[in-house]
Every structure is written in C-alpha cells, then in structure tokens.
Design a protein around this motif. Sequence first.
Motif, PDB file in Angstrom:
ATOM      1  N   ARG A   7      60.566 108.292  15.659  1.00 60.55           N
ATOM      2  CA  ARG A   7      61.563 108.284  14.588  1.00 60.55           C
ATOM      3  C   ARG A   7      61.527 109.598  13.802  1.00 60.55           C
ATOM      4  O   ARG A   7      60.469 110.206  13.617  1.00 60.55           O
ATOM      5  N   ILE A   8      62.719 110.002  13.369  1.00 60.72           N
ATOM      6  CA  ILE A   8      62.849 111.182  12.524  1.00 60.72           C
ATOM      7  C   ILE A   8      63.650 110.797  11.287  1.00 60.72           C
ATOM      8  O   ILE A   8      64.345 109.777  11.269  1.00 60.72           O
ATOM      9  N   THR A   9      63.563 111.620  10.268  1.00 64.64           N
ATOM     10  CA  THR A   9      64.349 111.417   9.054  1.00 64.64           C
ATOM     11  C   THR A   9      65.350 112.557   8.933  1.00 64.64           C
ATOM     12  O   THR A   9      64.968 113.733   8.934  1.00 64.64           O
ATOM     13  N   LYS A  31      63.036 115.942   9.517  1.00 66.08           N
ATOM     14  CA  LYS A  31      61.577 115.929   9.423  1.00 66.08           C
ATOM     15  C   LYS A  31      61.047 114.708  10.165  1.00 66.08           C
ATOM     16  O   LYS A  31      61.782 113.756  10.436  1.00 66.08           O
ATOM     17  N   VAL A  32      59.767 114.764  10.474  1.00 65.31           N
ATOM     18  CA  VAL A  32      59.140 113.655  11.185  1.00 65.31           C
ATOM     19  C   VAL A  32      58.880 112.510  10.219  1.00 65.31           C
ATOM     20  O   VAL A  32      58.391 112.729   9.100  1.00 65.31           O
ATOM     21  N   ASP A  75      63.133 119.899  23.957  1.00 63.97           N
ATOM     22  CA  ASP A  75      62.355 120.980  23.352  1.00 63.97           C
ATOM     23  C   ASP A  75      62.312 120.847  21.829  1.00 63.97           C
ATOM     24  O   ASP A  75      61.289 121.143  21.195  1.00 63.97           O
ATOM     25  N   ASP A  76      63.418 120.394  21.240  1.00 67.42           N
ATOM     26  CA  ASP A  76      63.438 120.177  19.792  1.00 67.42           C
ATOM     27  C   ASP A  76      62.484 119.063  19.390  1.00 67.42           C
ATOM     28  O   ASP A  76      61.787 119.152  18.373  1.00 67.42           O
ATOM     29  N   LEU A  77      62.471 117.994  20.189  1.00 62.18           N
ATOM     30  CA  LEU A  77      61.549 116.896  19.893  1.00 62.18           C
ATOM     31  C   LEU A  77      60.101 117.367  19.995  1.00 62.18           C
ATOM     32  O   LEU A  77      59.254 117.008  19.168  1.00 62.18           O
ATOM     33  N   ALA A  78      59.824 118.198  21.016  1.00 59.97           N
ATOM     34  CA  ALA A  78      58.459 118.704  21.191  1.00 59.97           C
ATOM     35  C   ALA A  78      58.049 119.579  20.006  1.00 59.97           C
ATOM     36  O   ALA A  78      56.907 119.497  19.518  1.00 59.97           O
ATOM     37  N   SER A  99      65.727 106.287  15.299  1.00 57.80           N
ATOM     38  CA  SER A  99      64.948 106.453  16.521  1.00 57.80           C
ATOM     39  C   SER A  99      65.595 107.540  17.374  1.00 57.80           C
ATOM     40  O   SER A  99      66.803 107.775  17.296  1.00 57.80           O
ATOM     41  N   THR A 100      64.812 108.208  18.203  1.00 55.99           N
ATOM     42  CA  THR A 100      65.298 109.349  18.966  1.00 55.99           C
ATOM     43  C   THR A 100      65.334 109.061  20.462  1.00 55.99           C
ATOM     44  O   THR A 100      64.605 108.211  20.965  1.00 55.99           O
TER      45      THR A 100
END
Length: 610
Positions: free
Chosen positions: A550-552, A608-609, A538-541, A563-564
């Motif tokens: 990938r996220i920062t 952040k994305v 849900d957090d990724l969505a 990477s997630t």
Amino acid sequence: FCGACVSVCPTGALADKSSKWDGKPDGMEVSTCPFCSIGCQIELHHKDGKLSKVYPSHDAEINDGQLCVRGRFSMPEATHHHERAKKPMLKRGKYFREVTWSEAQEEVAGKLKGLKPEEFLMLVSGDLTNESLFSAQKFVRSCLSGNSIDSTARLALPGGLGLWTKLFSLPISIKGIAESDAIIAVGLDSRFYFSVVGVQIRRALKHGAKLLTIDARDSNLGRYTDHRLQPMPGQEGILLNAVAGCLSGKKTHLKTIAKHGGMDEDAAKKAIDRINAGANLSVIIGPTVFEYSDTVELLDAIFALAKRKNTNFMPLYHGSNVRGAVELGAFGELLPGGVPSKGPGISLADLMTGKKRPKVLYLVGQAPFLERPDCEYLISQDIYYPPFPIDAFLPAASFAEAGGSLTNIEGRVQELVKIETPPEGAVTGYVRPDWQIFSDLSKKLDCGALGYRNAGDILKEIHEAVPGFPAKPDREPRRLKAESKLTVEKRNDPPAGKGEFLLIVEPAGFQHRGTDLSSVVEGLGELALEQGVRLNPDDLAQLGVEPGGRITITVDGVEVTASTKADGDCPAKVIYCSRPSNFGGLKECKNLEPLYHLKSNPIHVDVKVT
C-alpha cells in the motif's frame, strides 16, 4: 486471453469453467453481446432453459468469430450468480422484506403520485435496451410531467452530448478498420477492452496497412506498430493534432511531433509520409484520452481529420447502449431524436454536488454512489442490490431473460435474444423486463401512455418518433444527425497540483448495469484488473513497496491509501487508477473516492509508503 483456443479445441480438453458439467446444449441462438459498444454477435448456448455458455458468432460485419474475455466468459455467471436479486422487496420498519409485485407497485406508485417535476429524479443505465430506455424517458415525461431523467452514460461521454452527437455523425465502421491502408491508434490497448478492434487492426496489417500508435503506455499494439509516438499522459491530443496538421500539408508540425513524441523530425516525416500514402485511413481513439481535462487539441484534430476523404473513425467508450441513450432521449436536456427539451429537470450532477435534493430517487440499473444518496425515498430497479440501503427494490430481467435491441457504436440496431423464460416462483424469482415494469407502474398512476404488450410495440413507436430509427432490428450502420444546438465542451485545464508523480484516472470498463462484473464473475475477480492503483515496477522498487503493498497518495491536500499493482506498461513516475461509474459489488472503493473527483486529469501528486 480471449478464449479462442477454447472455442476451437478439437478434443474438449479445454472447456468453459462455468459450464463444464452442463453437457451438450439443447440449442443455440445468435444474439448481441450486452457488455460493450462494439455489439459483437454471439452464440448463446442453452441447457434446460438456462444460458450455459457463449461462443463468438462468425459474423463478417463486426467480430468474425472473435470475442474479448468479458464477452466470452462472463455472461453465465453475471446472470446466474447466487447474489442475483429476483424478488420485489420493500422496507418495513428496520427490515427489508419480500413482497408481491402488486404490493411493491402500489407503494412505489403512491410515492410517485403528486410529485412536482423538481421533486423527482430517475437515473437510467446506458446498458438498458432501446425499448427500456425509450419507455423510461416516456414514463418520466408523460406520467410524471417532467424532464428529470439522467444517466451515468453521460460519464462515458466526456465533452458533453453535443460532442458525441457530432462524433456519431462521422463515418464509423468496425469492418472498415480491416480494410484500411493506414491506421492511427490513440490511447488504445486491446487486450482486455475492445479486443475485436485489435483483431481488425492486425488484419489490416497483414494486408500491408501502416500503423501509427500514440500512447503514453506500452500498449499491446506497440508490438505491431510501424511508428510509435510516446508522449506524456495527457499530451496525446497534442500529437494527434500535429499529425493531422502534417497530413494536411503543414510541415511545421513535425517539430511538435519530435518534441512530444520521442521521435526525431526525420523519423516523424517518414511516419507521416507513410500514413499519408494510405488511401483509406482509420482513426481509433481509446476512452481514456477523452477523459483528460485538456481536450482542445484532441477535438481540433478529430474534426480536422474528418475533412479528409475516406477517413473512418472509432471513438471508443464504455457501455453497451450509450448511443441508444443519446438517440432515445434518456437525458433531461434531450428528447428522442436528438431534439433539445424545453428545460432539463434535476440531473445527476445536481444530486452529486448537493445542488438539488429530490424527494424520490429512482435508480434503473444504476448504483453510482458508495453510500445512500440524499433523498426521502429510494427505488432500485436492477438485477443486483445496490451497495447502500434502499426503500424499494424492483427485480429486473437480465439480458438473457428480457430480449429487445441494442444500438452499437456504428448505429446498428441489433437484436438481444431472449433465451430464458423462468417460471415465477419462490426459487426462480419474479423478474420482469424494465420496460414492462414502467408500463405496469404507469397503469397504477392512471397514465395510459405506456400500454405496451411487447418489446416490438415499443420499437415501432421509436421508429415513428425518431427519424431514421428502424421499426425492427436492422444491422445496417447509421450516421447520426449532429444536433447543432447542443454545446461541445472543450476543456483546457493543464495538470494541476504539485508532486513527483502524475496520476491519471481512467474509466472502468468491467461494469454492467449497476454492478461491477469482477464481483460476480470469478475469473475477472481474480484478475482484479481495475482494483487499486497501477505503477511501473521500478517505481515500486524505488519506493520500497512490494506489488500488492500500500502507498499513500496526497492530492489536493487529501491523503488516499491504496493497494498497488506492478504494471510494466506504465511510464515512470505515473500512476493509473480506474474510476467506476457504478459501485455495485465494489467493497474496497470508499478510500479511493477522493481520486474520482479531481481538479484536473492528469494531476500531480505526492506518494509515500504507507
């Protein structure tokens, strides 16, 4: 997936991938799994003089016909991978060249001769055999006249050696879990690590035992639990201490349980009453819980529960012979038998922080750096090359080629059976057991302290030097004598940082010696269980990130890109990341390095994305 279905398949339709074409084995030997502290007994099947496949042994004391995925499927690939390093090598100008053992020994001995204690450091793996660990510390102390020996096994024992000598002095029994009437499991998911412990819990439940789980995540044990407490990550110790208080009659702790555990006071009282009704209690604590930077209440709870009669403990940690490293003095401040040394030499922490710089660094089954550490001459003794340039490589024998013994979490000294004796040659290589390499080098240094003929000679010497240590493999559990002069490190650092997410860094478990097993075992590499960072789907969505995207992460003012992986077991707004203790085979960890050295664990971060 533990592979039990493959073991019992009556038709042969299911088979081990790595050995499916080997045919009928030539023979089998019962040995000890070299991959974790449980010390499961295994059947090593061999074909044409090589390890072919591994089955669990029906050993009533520990695993009783069960194994985890790592122990069941990883051993043939780990020892026979095409990148296995089997020849002595020396740096010659710009190049790394194959040399004879004699040439390698002469150069290494020449670099070691005349060194002052503060100019040398040896780092040894917590996966070495007892014989090799004892030989390593004796080589440093007798041949080089210092205490500059350390191990990444220290990283598996947060809280310090003083804490763990006390923990090893408690009643620890794997078999005792199945005989319990009540079980408290804290921060444990047994799907991929310590699966045998999970099996013993389920056996106890079949006989009517009550299970209380304390875990921030939705662990697999949550499917079986009678009572579940789900705190925020880092607060497991608070809840365990409250439970310990209630079990000792302090009902005021029920409010703490209700506040932090997501359970009302009436339900909490019912859970405590059921656990308290059990005559035999087992307390099992996963490795991540010890990693938190606030452990005061956790340790208070453990030692409060230790006063309760008929209480069995299981303080879990990664590394197959970490307890052996403690008993045999593989640390600068500790001599064999748990006796404090007169003064430690250079430590791993000194090297990591730049406090001290050794002229010669000797890595034995260790690669705890992403880049070459600061030293003049670097020796690696392992079964694979480290991920950075070195000056000398000494090829060590694997668990299948060396033999010896390992000490499990219960103190059992169990045999590691040698089943491979490859002839020396250009194709098969020139590997030698670690203890033999130390013995040969000692002769080059004109030091007669390590004149060993075989591993049995060393075990007899250990028996004479360490009170209570057997002269030959002995599977009787032993409680360690707690060393009161060593400091117990109680940490009291709440989560630092600012941000919407909470980051937890936990120890990686799929490692052996200096190498990450996912780099040499195809199946573990495909699972990639410890790569990247894990978040709730849900957090990724909400972030607009697809699994694998990938996220920062911003932590302490530093931005880290990762990477997630979507993990439904993760709580909302929580990120989990695995920290390797060794980096052999790991090529994508460099960008995550800032996450391995944080002010606190857990820590608040911004996301952040990318």
